[in-house]
Design a protein around this motif. Structure first.
Motif, PDB file in Angstrom:
ATOM      1  N   LEU A 136      76.275  76.038  93.666  1.00  0.00           N
ATOM      2  CA  LEU A 136      77.004  74.879  93.166  1.00  0.00           C
ATOM      3  C   LEU A 136      76.356  74.393  91.885  1.00  0.00           C
ATOM      4  O   LEU A 136      75.131  74.318  91.785  1.00  0.00           O
ATOM      5  CB  LEU A 136      76.987  73.752  94.216  1.00  0.00           C
ATOM      6  CG  LEU A 136      77.593  72.415  93.799  1.00  0.00           C
ATOM      7  CD1 LEU A 136      79.105  72.549  93.617  1.00  0.00           C
ATOM      8  CD2 LEU A 136      77.266  71.326  94.811  1.00  0.00           C
ATOM      9  N   ASP A 137      77.165  74.053  90.885  1.00  0.00           N
ATOM     10  CA  ASP A 137      76.635  73.451  89.666  1.00  0.00           C
ATOM     11  C   ASP A 137      75.881  72.167  90.008  1.00  0.00           C
ATOM     12  O   ASP A 137      76.357  71.352  90.805  1.00  0.00           O
ATOM     13  CB  ASP A 137      77.786  73.107  88.704  1.00  0.00           C
ATOM     14  CG  ASP A 137      78.402  74.346  88.078  1.00  0.00           C
ATOM     15  OD1 ASP A 137      77.874  75.452  88.265  1.00  0.00           O
ATOM     16  OD2 ASP A 137      79.450  74.192  87.403  1.00  0.00           O
ATOM     17  N   ASN A 138      74.701  72.012  89.404  1.00  0.00           N
ATOM     18  CA  ASN A 138      73.925  70.778  89.584  1.00  0.00           C
ATOM     19  C   ASN A 138      73.665  70.475  91.065  1.00  0.00           C
ATOM     20  O   ASN A 138      73.700  69.321  91.512  1.00  0.00           O
ATOM     21  CB  ASN A 138      74.665  69.598  88.935  1.00  0.00           C
ATOM     22  CG  ASN A 138      73.778  68.401  88.722  1.00  0.00           C
ATOM     23  OD1 ASN A 138      72.558  68.518  88.557  1.00  0.00           O
ATOM     24  ND2 ASN A 138      74.366  67.218  88.737  1.00  0.00           N
ATOM     25  N   ALA A 139      73.420  71.532  91.828  1.00  0.00           N
ATOM     26  CA  ALA A 139      73.334  71.408  93.287  1.00  0.00           C
ATOM     27  C   ALA A 139      72.258  70.422  93.737  1.00  0.00           C
ATOM     28  O   ALA A 139      72.489  69.599  94.632  1.00  0.00           O
ATOM     29  CB  ALA A 139      73.070  72.780  93.900  1.00  0.00           C
ATOM     30  N   GLU A 140      71.089  70.469  93.142  1.00  0.00           N
ATOM     31  CA  GLU A 140      69.990  69.610  93.590  1.00  0.00           C
ATOM     32  C   GLU A 140      70.355  68.135  93.491  1.00  0.00           C
ATOM     33  O   GLU A 140      70.148  67.366  94.441  1.00  0.00           O
ATOM     34  CB  GLU A 140      68.728  69.899  92.767  1.00  0.00           C
ATOM     35  CG  GLU A 140      67.518  69.106  93.232  1.00  0.00           C
ATOM     36  CD  GLU A 140      66.253  69.447  92.451  1.00  0.00           C
ATOM     37  OE1 GLU A 140      65.227  68.752  92.643  1.00  0.00           O
ATOM     38  OE2 GLU A 140      66.285  70.401  91.636  1.00  0.00           O
ATOM     39  N   ASN A 141      70.908  67.731  92.350  1.00  0.00           N
ATOM     40  CA  ASN A 141      71.271  66.328  92.182  1.00  0.00           C
ATOM     41  C   ASN A 141      72.460  65.928  93.047  1.00  0.00           C
ATOM     42  O   ASN A 141      72.513  64.803  93.562  1.00  0.00           O
ATOM     43  CB  ASN A 141      71.580  66.040  90.711  1.00  0.00           C
ATOM     44  CG  ASN A 141      70.335  66.074  89.844  1.00  0.00           C
ATOM     45  OD1 ASN A 141      69.229  65.811  90.320  1.00  0.00           O
ATOM     46  ND2 ASN A 141      70.500  66.418  88.580  1.00  0.00           N
ATOM     47  N   PHE A 183      77.817  71.928 104.112  1.00  0.00           N
ATOM     48  CA  PHE A 183      79.240  71.702 104.316  1.00  0.00           C
ATOM     49  C   PHE A 183      80.031  72.277 103.138  1.00  0.00           C
ATOM     50  O   PHE A 183      79.474  72.608 102.092  1.00  0.00           O
ATOM     51  CB  PHE A 183      79.513  70.200 104.460  1.00  0.00           C
ATOM     52  CG  PHE A 183      80.872  69.866 104.996  1.00  0.00           C
ATOM     53  CD1 PHE A 183      81.198  70.130 106.320  1.00  0.00           C
ATOM     54  CD2 PHE A 183      81.831  69.291 104.174  1.00  0.00           C
ATOM     55  CE1 PHE A 183      82.456  69.829 106.816  1.00  0.00           C
ATOM     56  CE2 PHE A 183      83.086  68.981 104.662  1.00  0.00           C
ATOM     57  CZ  PHE A 183      83.402  69.256 105.988  1.00  0.00           C
ATOM     58  N   SER A 184      81.328  72.400 103.320  1.00  0.00           N
ATOM     59  CA  SER A 184      82.209  72.884 102.260  1.00  0.00           C
ATOM     60  C   SER A 184      82.103  72.007 101.011  1.00  0.00           C
ATOM     61  O   SER A 184      82.367  70.807 101.053  1.00  0.00           O
ATOM     62  CB  SER A 184      83.656  72.889 102.756  1.00  0.00           C
ATOM     63  OG  SER A 184      84.565  72.944 101.666  1.00  0.00           O
ATOM     64  N   SER A 185      81.756  72.614  99.890  1.00  0.00           N
ATOM     65  CA  SER A 185      81.654  71.857  98.644  1.00  0.00           C
ATOM     66  C   SER A 185      83.008  71.313  98.215  1.00  0.00           C
ATOM     67  O   SER A 185      83.132  70.153  97.818  1.00  0.00           O
ATOM     68  CB  SER A 185      81.078  72.740  97.531  1.00  0.00           C
ATOM     69  OG  SER A 185      79.740  73.079  97.783  1.00  0.00           O
ATOM     70  N   VAL A 186      84.044  72.156  98.269  1.00  0.00           N
ATOM     71  CA  VAL A 186      85.377  71.715  97.850  1.00  0.00           C
ATOM     72  C   VAL A 186      85.842  70.546  98.703  1.00  0.00           C
ATOM     73  O   VAL A 186      86.348  69.532  98.187  1.00  0.00           O
ATOM     74  CB  VAL A 186      86.384  72.881  97.938  1.00  0.00           C
ATOM     75  CG1 VAL A 186      87.817  72.374  97.783  1.00  0.00           C
ATOM     76  CG2 VAL A 186      86.087  73.921  96.865  1.00  0.00           C
ATOM     77  N   ALA A 187      85.672  70.659 100.026  1.00  0.00           N
ATOM     78  CA  ALA A 187      86.096  69.578 100.921  1.00  0.00           C
ATOM     79  C   ALA A 187      85.304  68.302 100.634  1.00  0.00           C
ATOM     80  O   ALA A 187      85.869  67.203 100.611  1.00  0.00           O
ATOM     81  CB  ALA A 187      85.927  70.000 102.373  1.00  0.00           C
ATOM     82  N   TYR A 188      83.994  68.443 100.414  1.00  0.00           N
ATOM     83  CA  TYR A 188      83.165  67.272 100.146  1.00  0.00           C
ATOM     84  C   TYR A 188      83.622  66.543  98.887  1.00  0.00           C
ATOM     85  O   TYR A 188      83.794  65.311  98.884  1.00  0.00           O
ATOM     86  CB  TYR A 188      81.694  67.672 100.010  1.00  0.00           C
ATOM     87  CG  TYR A 188      80.837  66.594  99.376  1.00  0.00           C
ATOM     88  CD1 TYR A 188      80.508  65.438 100.072  1.00  0.00           C
ATOM     89  CD2 TYR A 188      80.385  66.726  98.057  1.00  0.00           C
ATOM     90  CE1 TYR A 188      79.741  64.431  99.480  1.00  0.00           C
ATOM     91  CE2 TYR A 188      79.614  65.741  97.471  1.00  0.00           C
ATOM     92  CZ  TYR A 188      79.294  64.590  98.179  1.00  0.00           C
ATOM     93  OH  TYR A 188      78.543  63.605  97.588  1.00  0.00           O
ATOM     94  N   PHE A 189      83.813  67.273  97.782  1.00  0.00           N
ATOM     95  CA  PHE A 189      84.196  66.612  96.529  1.00  0.00           C
ATOM     96  C   PHE A 189      85.599  66.032  96.618  1.00  0.00           C
ATOM     97  O   PHE A 189      85.891  64.990  96.005  1.00  0.00           O
ATOM     98  CB  PHE A 189      84.049  67.576  95.356  1.00  0.00           C
ATOM     99  CG  PHE A 189      82.614  67.890  95.021  1.00  0.00           C
ATOM    100  CD1 PHE A 189      81.762  66.886  94.588  1.00  0.00           C
ATOM    101  CD2 PHE A 189      82.108  69.169  95.166  1.00  0.00           C
ATOM    102  CE1 PHE A 189      80.429  67.151  94.290  1.00  0.00           C
ATOM    103  CE2 PHE A 189      80.783  69.460  94.874  1.00  0.00           C
ATOM    104  CZ  PHE A 189      79.938  68.446  94.444  1.00  0.00           C
ATOM    105  N   PHE A 190      86.473  66.674  97.365  1.00  0.00           N
ATOM    106  CA  PHE A 190      87.795  66.103  97.627  1.00  0.00           C
ATOM    107  C   PHE A 190      87.650  64.790  98.396  1.00  0.00           C
ATOM    108  O   PHE A 190      88.216  63.761  98.009  1.00  0.00           O
ATOM    109  CB  PHE A 190      88.626  67.107  98.441  1.00  0.00           C
ATOM    110  CG  PHE A 190      89.909  66.559  98.981  1.00  0.00           C
ATOM    111  CD1 PHE A 190      91.032  66.453  98.186  1.00  0.00           C
ATOM    112  CD2 PHE A 190      89.995  66.160 100.312  1.00  0.00           C
ATOM    113  CE1 PHE A 190      92.228  65.954  98.695  1.00  0.00           C
ATOM    114  CE2 PHE A 190      91.185  65.666 100.835  1.00  0.00           C
ATOM    115  CZ  PHE A 190      92.306  65.565 100.029  1.00  0.00           C
TER     116      PHE A 190
END
Length: 476
Positions: A136-141, A183-190
């Protein structure tokens, strides 16, 4: 004297010793008596607001009376179990919480820290499954900042089944850096976008499995009863890492949740259907239709148009383009759907692009505008509408745009063809909300395609920066 218990006959003598044995048996039966719930009904869950939601479960007492009370209401709801199974519909209030739910029979179960809000079912293959820890881009932050106690996650354990399952393994968890990273990145950002914009609790159910074709997420009989889909399913490549048989994840990872009220679905899948893309024009709309029928609700279905990628096994360099076209066709023909275009944020060397932030946000734009009625949101990039032929040029029109723009010096990824159906790279010029297309090799054009290869990286946008979808004017 004789006594009857559990179909066993006991003879009593005058010493009374067998009576003690029967007492122990009855005590044992009482201790083993139990009421239990599916995993989706548990502490920390989110229930759909302003709805009649179903609570259900099982009991060892076959005809037991079950009563349910909630801390948001003074009402008590009752039902009677039938052959050990019970279900009850109760009304939910507007978004809020936390609340408790008490379920009483011969024992009492108390569910705690329940929120009322919006619940979304998130499904598909690996790009939906992909977590921050996987890329994921910028995953740590992003992980450090993931402290949203009013967002709740439910991850469905991967499992295939030949027959429909009553329950699936999973657990509701609060959104924290520790839970978000897996967890799912797409679901989280949504979900994060909805939570921050609407200021209400969000429940996200992630039921996804990398590599899976659309057919495994459909009921087996749906595929078997359609000759075209049945034939296409037989052509799906067999892999040991994920299931390929129709219905096997529907049975175990979708069916167990049909009683659970949801606001809608987000979906990211299609890469694994590129070798049978012709059938995706039927299978994908049918998935949406059958899921809505199964849930008994015409819920919104928002999906991602698959990103560009350089497939090593491609024969025509257009297989994924036809999947994208099938997705665009679904958007235009199936009501209450929305499509997030990703051709500007793909990665030709990574089938799992790491910019999941924009994917989730673009899905959320559809939900905010179309499901929640938020005004002033530009939720879709330009979508092909129509075309006109002027001599050796074709003028293409678009919906969802007042003025087109490009981020490159020249507009790329247009092709044009004549009656011979041979496409040539074309020059293109923006004219307001239209594009003029031509090529010297095609003096009498009849068809245009845009972004119609596996790895096309077009550069055509609306004023807000949302990209135009790939399209074709032909049906060849």
């Amino acid at each position: 004297m004789k006594a009857f218990s559990s179909n066993v006959i006991f003879d009593f003598n005058r010493s009374g010793k067998p009576l003690a044995f029967v007492s122990l048996l009855l005590i044992s039966l009482s201790v083993n008596a139990k009421i239990w719930l599916p995993s989706i009904l548990s502490d920390h869950m989110v229930l759909q607001q302003n709805s009649n939601v179903t609570l259900w479960g099982w009991t060892t007492q076959t005809a037991e009376t079950i009563s349910i009370s909630t801390s948001w209401s003074d009402s008590v709801y009752t039902t009677k179990a039938y052959q050990g199974k019970w279900a009850l519909s109760i009304p939910t209030p507007e978004a809020g919480g936390p609340f408790n739910i008490s379920i009483k029979g011969h024992e009492t179960i108390t569910l705690k820290d329940i929120l009322i809000g919006e619940v979304w079912f998130c499904s598909g293959q690996s790009n939906m499954e992909w977590s921050p820890l996987k890329g994921l881009d910028n995953a740590e932050n992003e992980i450090k900042a993931a402290d949203y106690p009013k967002i709740r996650f439910f991850s469905v354990r991967k499992k295939k089944a030949e027959y429909k399952q009553d329950d699936a393994e999973g657990l509701w968890e609060l959104c924290t850096p520790e839970t978000m990273k897996d967890f799912s990145s797409v679901a989280y950002f949504f979900g994060r976008e909805l939570n921050t914009k609407l200021d209400i609790p969000i429940g996200l159910i992630n039921s996804s499995w990398g590599g899976t074709p659309v057919e495994v997420w459909m009921e087996k009989q749906t595929v078997a009863s359609n000759s075209d889909l049945k034939k296409a399913a037989q052509q799906i490549k067999d892999y040991v890492w994920w299931p390929n048989d129709p219905g096997v994840t529907y049975n175990s990872m979708v069916y167990p949740f049909l009683n659970f009220t949801i606001a809608g679905t987000i979906w990211y899948q299609g890469e694994s259907n590129r070798d049978i893309a012709d059938s995706y024009y039927k299978s994908f709309p049918l998935l949406i239709e059958t899921w809505r029928d199964a849930w008994k609700k015409d819920f919104p279905f928002y999906f991602v148009q698959i990103a560009p990628f350089k497939y090593g096994d491609s024969k025509t360099n257009r297989e994924a383009a036809f999947v994208r076209d099938a997705q665009l066709n679904t958007l235009k023909t199936v009501s209450n759907t929305g499509m997030a275009v990703t051709n500007d944020i793909g990665d030709l060397t990574n089938i799992h692009p790491t910019n999941k932030q924009d994917v989730g946000k673009r899905l959320a734009l559809w939900a905010l505008a179309k499901t929640y009625g938020v005004k002033g949101i530009d939720y879709s990039g330009p979508l092909y509408s129509d075309y006109e032929i002027y001599g050796n040029k074709i003028l293409v029109s678009f919906d969802h745009v007042e003025k087109l723009m490009t981020k490159q010096r020249h507009i790329s990824c247009f092709e044009i063809a004549g009656e011979d159906k041979v496409f040539y790279p074309a020059k293109a010029k923006i004219k307001g909300n239209k594009v003029q297309v031509w090529a010297k090799e095609v003096p009498n054009p009849v068809a245009v395609r845009f972004g119609f290869t596996n790895e096309a990286l077009p550069s055509l946008f609306d004023e807000s920066g949302l990209p135009a979808s790939a399209f074709r004017t032909d049906n060849w």
